[in-house]
Enzyme design. Sequence first.
Site, PDB file in Angstrom:
ATOM      1  N   CYS A 137       0.831  -1.204   0.000  1.00 20.77           N
ATOM      2  CA  CYS A 137       0.000   0.000   0.000  1.00 20.77           C
ATOM      3  C   CYS A 137       0.866   1.254   0.000  1.00 20.77           C
ATOM      4  O   CYS A 137       1.350   1.688   1.054  1.00 20.77           O
ATOM      5  CB  CYS A 137      -0.932  -0.027   1.205  1.00 20.77           C
ATOM      6  SG  CYS A 137      -1.890   1.471   1.361  1.00 20.77           S
ATOM      7  N   CYS A 140      -0.463   4.116   2.133  1.00 17.42           N
ATOM      8  CA  CYS A 140      -0.271   3.962   3.583  1.00 17.42           C
ATOM      9  C   CYS A 140       1.185   4.208   3.962  1.00 17.42           C
ATOM     10  O   CYS A 140       1.460   4.832   4.983  1.00 17.42           O
ATOM     11  CB  CYS A 140      -0.627   2.550   4.046  1.00 17.42           C
ATOM     12  SG  CYS A 140      -2.087   1.846   3.316  1.00 17.42           S
ATOM     13  N   ASP A 141       2.111   3.686   3.174  1.00 15.06           N
ATOM     14  CA  ASP A 141       3.510   3.627   3.622  1.00 15.06           C
ATOM     15  C   ASP A 141       4.491   4.473   2.820  1.00 15.06           C
ATOM     16  O   ASP A 141       5.649   4.603   3.212  1.00 15.06           O
ATOM     17  CB  ASP A 141       3.984   2.154   3.586  1.00 15.06           C
ATOM     18  CG  ASP A 141       3.104   1.275   4.456  1.00 15.06           C
ATOM     19  OD1 ASP A 141       2.697   1.730   5.527  1.00 15.06           O
ATOM     20  OD2 ASP A 141       2.805   0.134   4.046  1.00 15.06           O
TER      21      ASP A 141
END
Length: 311
Positions: A137, A140-141
């Site tokens: 992701c 997200c990261d």
Amino acid sequence: MEKIECLIIGSGPAGYTAAIYAARANLNPVIIQGIQPGGQLTTTNDVENFPGYPDGITGPIMMEDLKKQAERFGTKVINGIVTNVLFSDLKGGYHKVIIDNKNEIQSKTVIISTGASAKYLGLESEKKFMGSGVSACAVCDGFFFRNQDVVVVGGGDSAAEEATYLGKLCKKVYLLVRKNKMRASKIMQKRVLETDNIDVLYNHETMEIMGDQTVHSIKVLDTINNSEKIIKATGFFLAIGHTPNTSIFKNQLDMDEVGYLVTKPDSSLTNKPGVFASGDAQDSIYRQAVTAAGSGCMAALDAERYLSEIV
Ligand code: NDP
């Protein structure tokens, strides 16, 4: 133990759309959010193809709006994970659903909208560096890899989207495509190819993710000349597709060989009376937020019709 009319499992666009329709039909639905509240869209940055948003919208905001809309009509949202189900074979029977291994809800109808999860390559080194350089992701990261070099694997729309997103944050993005072409839509491919700091490596496969505590490089294979090379990168992002989240329904609901739930043509009906399937859990073809929302609507209408037949 609670007895209800309509239980929805999963809180992506399919689940929340089912909830909006079911709530407005006075079915007092309860929705179990699942492992990823809001579903996969919460890991997407810009949603540009959902009708009604001329300027696009971020995935998390769209899901928050859907949740509010469902709650506005009386949907009860439970933060929990369904750990077991026992579906009744009887028309009008109650289906038992266990949440977090302890709480039981019995419902006359169950709408499944459990979505799908990211796939991994299956390398040992991928497991080893999960959360310390390996991610599925980018939204997200990606932030953790600002101004660093990263690798993205895949050739579909997800890979194109992740690479483009990371291109804005990272110094350099290597996109590993296993074939000699991408399968992403033309517009997404164009964006990738027009981004200066994205290097598309066709006919390349991942051999190993290397590092100490965290990732420092990726060993790849050029499958045209069978040569190995090392790419220096601190992040490794997977974008190679998804698997439907349906294992919990195995041996009770009909599914195809991959695990997608099988529904009767032109409906959301499964092989159990009062159990309906919607969204990516049953759609191996379209897998879009808007099609998931549409099928969530179908499931709620089917549930409403079913309930009116059994009273
Ligand atoms: P896809 O199944 O479309 O693509 C998966 C990609 O990963 C393919 O290029 C495939 O290669 C590659 N792949 C699979 N396994 C491996 C492996 N072991 N090693 C290397 N590469 C591998 O999945 P997506 O998640 O990209 O897209 C799913 C659906 O969601 C699509 O319908 C897509 O259009 C949609 N989507 C739409 C978005 C948007 O419009 N904003 C954003 C993201 C997704 P190969 O081609 O060789 O099989």
